[in-house]
Design a protein around this motif. Structure first.
Motif: not given
Lengths: 396, 301
Positions: B226-227, B230, B271-272, B274-275, B278-280, B282-283
């Motif tokens: 899913l990540a 995105i 996993y890290i 992926t986080l 997402l943080a960088l 997603f927007r």
């Protein structure tokens, strides 16, 4: 981030709330509740039917169906320790359900309860064996440490959501995996029990001081006429879970904070125009959810056992999602759903002991309940909406 | 070459990354289809898990090819539940997906006990013959198949009428409906295709990568997919690059060893990352406009 002011403790209901509630006639209210109960009833029925079908497919005899039903009934409810087991096992599920539900109320999906309570249990375990203080200080600090651990782990997805827009479903799940790594590392390294007996090294902490432990509820139950064995797994955390459920209900229904949560959850676009700061509410809801999640495994760590073990991280977080869905995010519903799932667990042991059917058949029933309940509630919601629409038309 | 560079970019690492790429990319391709049609599918992980179980089971019964097909069928069947919940009954997509993931925790254990007499593992299952890729060692035949499927998905989505209709259902269902596109049908197609891909991804894991079914073997790959979806901006080509990144971090969990970092943390690298992704990102990406919204033909809501 800048510190938000505390959630204003305003116990008075929203203006006009009581009058509006009083205007609904009792007959209509009862019918409304009946419809609400219809969904879980249908869902349980479907689960039972599918359970029967599964047994028939696997064993191909009606005798086994009767055996399973008998074992679930007699062992699940009437075995000497069953009631104690059900109450005790429901305790972590209630906390997990409440943690998921409070986030749900704000429209957030906290799939990370699993990781949050793992870190909470580690923190509580650490304070439990590291600190020495009188009970009046040590026990509250240990419980607070558990909650703080949960808050810490919930803070990362909350901050990512508010500042970077990252969807909390993926980030909380990733945090679960990271928590797993932290757990493995700390329990086999920094927090390892140095004087273990026996051959296989357990991943566990040193024993927790007696001053940080919560007592069993068995003496209390036996003093009011029950006859549980001393080892029955029910502690005073059960009472704490019930209190938490009541506080949750009051907060969501009767405080301004709860009202704002619900506005954000039901109509996020209306939140900002009505003066609700969404980002602050997202932070608060997520951190509160983490705090409740931090309590999930504490009964195991400082109640039933006296140390934190890797084994105590056993999927309560995911069951909590099911509990919150089944209980419709209401305090009472969550307690009822937790008791039901706990009963199914107990009944599953009965199936394992007394029949030839694999005891995991109850996990299929749990899964079916989860899937059918979301559909059943949606159907009921539409039924009620349609009825309200019709009544409005009739009145007009 | 210094040891750390060998660990980071050595042939063994790259070959391992290619193996890890297959299930991630297949699952992400599935995600592209359901999301472009307007359905959120958090249940991809659960569908993969069913794929791992049924893949191993089918391979034991009828051989590896049939095993992969069984995995696809299992994924499609589970996706049908998701479709029924989200399209027919218009349940919240995330709620339904979460329910499917919970189903995937308990159900395989029951099935294993019934089929193998123990809850957590299947016997060894037969795999497809390996092929020798130049420089990358022995690889599953599914590696080139996956690359072809990626191109196929890109072609179908961007160059066919079906793809156009599917995307219109996810961008602006009302406009699509007014032009005669059956939005619900397109969304059903998106969800079922997604389930098929997820099932195939799971089947690859158990039949090709590991050679048996083991409980928990999926390790959250569905969520990493899913990540990747995105990060890849909902396109099959972009997703390929995103999946390469994630597959590489997965390979590092095997090959990277650093003295001052505990191995448990290296294990959680995917996993890290992926986080961080997402943080960088997603927007900066643009999801399909109507994704996650229920659609009822002719309704004013």
């Amino acid at each position: 981030m800048k510190v938000e002011e505390k959630p204003t403790p305003q116990p008075e209901p929203e203006p006009g709330f009581e009058e509006v509630a009083a205007r609904v006639p009792w007959g209509q209210r009862l019918r409304g509740w009946g419809i609400q109960l219809l969904a879980p009833a249908v869902s349980l029925l479907i689960a039972a039917v599918i359970g029967v079908l599964v047994i028939l497919i696997v064993q191909q005899s009606w005798g086994d169906v009767a055996d399973v039903a008998g074992a679930m009934w007699s062992y699940g409810l009437f075995n000497r320790n069953s009631v104690a087991f059900i109450l005790g096992r429901a305790t972590p599920l209630i906390f997990a359900g409440l943690a998921v539900a409070i986030a749900f109320k704000a429209g957030l999906f906290n799939i990370g309860v699993e990781g949050q309570y793992a870190i909470g249990a580690l923190a509580a375990g650490y304070v439990g064996y590291q600190l020495s203080a009188p009970t009046a200080l040590h026990l509250p600090l240990t419980i607070l440490a558990g909650m703080a651990g949960g808050v810490l782990w919930a803070a990362v997805p909350a901050l990512l959501k508010v500042y970077r827009g990252a969807h909390e479903v993926i980030s909380t799940i990733m945090m679960n995996f990271v928590a797993n790594a932290v757990l493995l590392y700390l329990l086999s390294d920094l927090m390892k029990d140095p004087n273990q007996q026996g051959g296989i090294a357990q991943q566990q902490t040193p024993p927790i001081e007696p001053t940080a432990q919560v007592g069993s509820m068995v003496p209390f139950f036996n003093s009011i006429g029950f006859d549980f064995r001393g080892s029955a797994p029910v502690t005073w955390f059960f009472v704490l879970a019930i209190v938490a459920a009541i506080l949750y209900s009051l907060t969501v229904r009767r405080t301004r904070f709860g009202f704002e949560l619900r506005v954000l959850g039901t109509n996020p676009r209306a939140a900002e125009p009505s003066g609700i700061r969404s980002n602050a509410m997202i932070m608060k809801a997520m951190l509160l959810s983490g705090a409740i999640a931090g309590l999930v495994a504490l009964q195991d760590v400082i109640g039933i056992d006296d140390r934190m073990k890797l084994d105590y991280i056993r999927g309560y977080g995911f069951t909590g999602i099911a509990i919150a869905l089944l209980g419709r995010n209401s305090g009472l519903g969550i307690v009822a759903a937790a008791l039901l799932f706990s009963f199914l667990d107990r009944a599953s042991s009965g199936i394992g002991l007394n029949t030839d059917v694999p005891k995991e058949v109850t996990s299929i029933m749990q899964a079916v309940i989860i899937l059918t309940i979301v559909i059943a509630y949606e159907v009921v919601r539409r039924m009620t909406a349609r009825r309200q629409l019709r009544e409005q038309h009739e009145r007009a | 070459m210094p040891e750390i560079l060998v660990q980071l970019f050595g042939l063994a690492t790259i070959a391992s990354a290619i193996r890890a790429f297959v299930p991630l990319y297949l699952a992400t391709l599935g995600g592209v289809f359901n999301e472009r049609s307007g359905i959120v599918n958090i249940g991809i992980d659960g569908m993969m898990i069913f794929g791992t179980w049924f893949g191993a089971w089918g391979a034991l019964q009828w051989g590896p090819v049939a095993g992969l097909l069984t995995a696809v069928a299992a994924g499609v069947a589970v996706a049908a539940i998701h479709g029924m919940a989200t399209i027919t009954f218009r349940v919240d997509h995330i709620v339904s997906g979460v329910a499917i993931n919970i189903l995937a925790i308990g159900m395989p254990r029951f099935l294993s006990i019934v089929a193998y007499g123990q809850g957590t593992q299947s016997p060894q299952v037969p795999s497809l013959p390996k092929i020798d890729l130049p420089g990358l060692g022995e690889q599953s035949i599914m590696v080139p198949v996956t690359v072809l499927l990626g191109f196929g998905a890109w072609f179908v989505l961007t160059r066919t009428i079906f793809g156009l209709r599917l995307r219109s259902a996810g961008e602006n269902p009302r406009a699509a409906e007014s032009l005669g596109v059956r939005v619900r049908g397109q969304r059903w197609a998106g969800v079922l295709i997604s389930g098929g891909f997820a099932g195939l991804a799971g089947g690859y894991l158990s039949i090709e990568l590991v050679g048996l079914y083991r409980e928990g073997m999926n390790q959250g790959r569905g969520f990493i997919a899913l990540a990747a979806l995105i990060l890849g901006n909902w396109s099959p080509i972009g997703a390929a690059f995103a999946c390469l990144l994630f597959a590489w971090t997965e390979a590092l969990t095997v090959f990277l060893r650093v003295d001052w970092i505990n191995n448990a943390f290296i294990q959680s690298l995917p996993y890290i990352v992926t986080l961080v992704v997402l943080a960088l990102f997603f927007r900066r990406v643009r999801p399909p406009k109507a994704v996650g919204q229920a659609y009822e033909a002719g309704s004013p809501v």
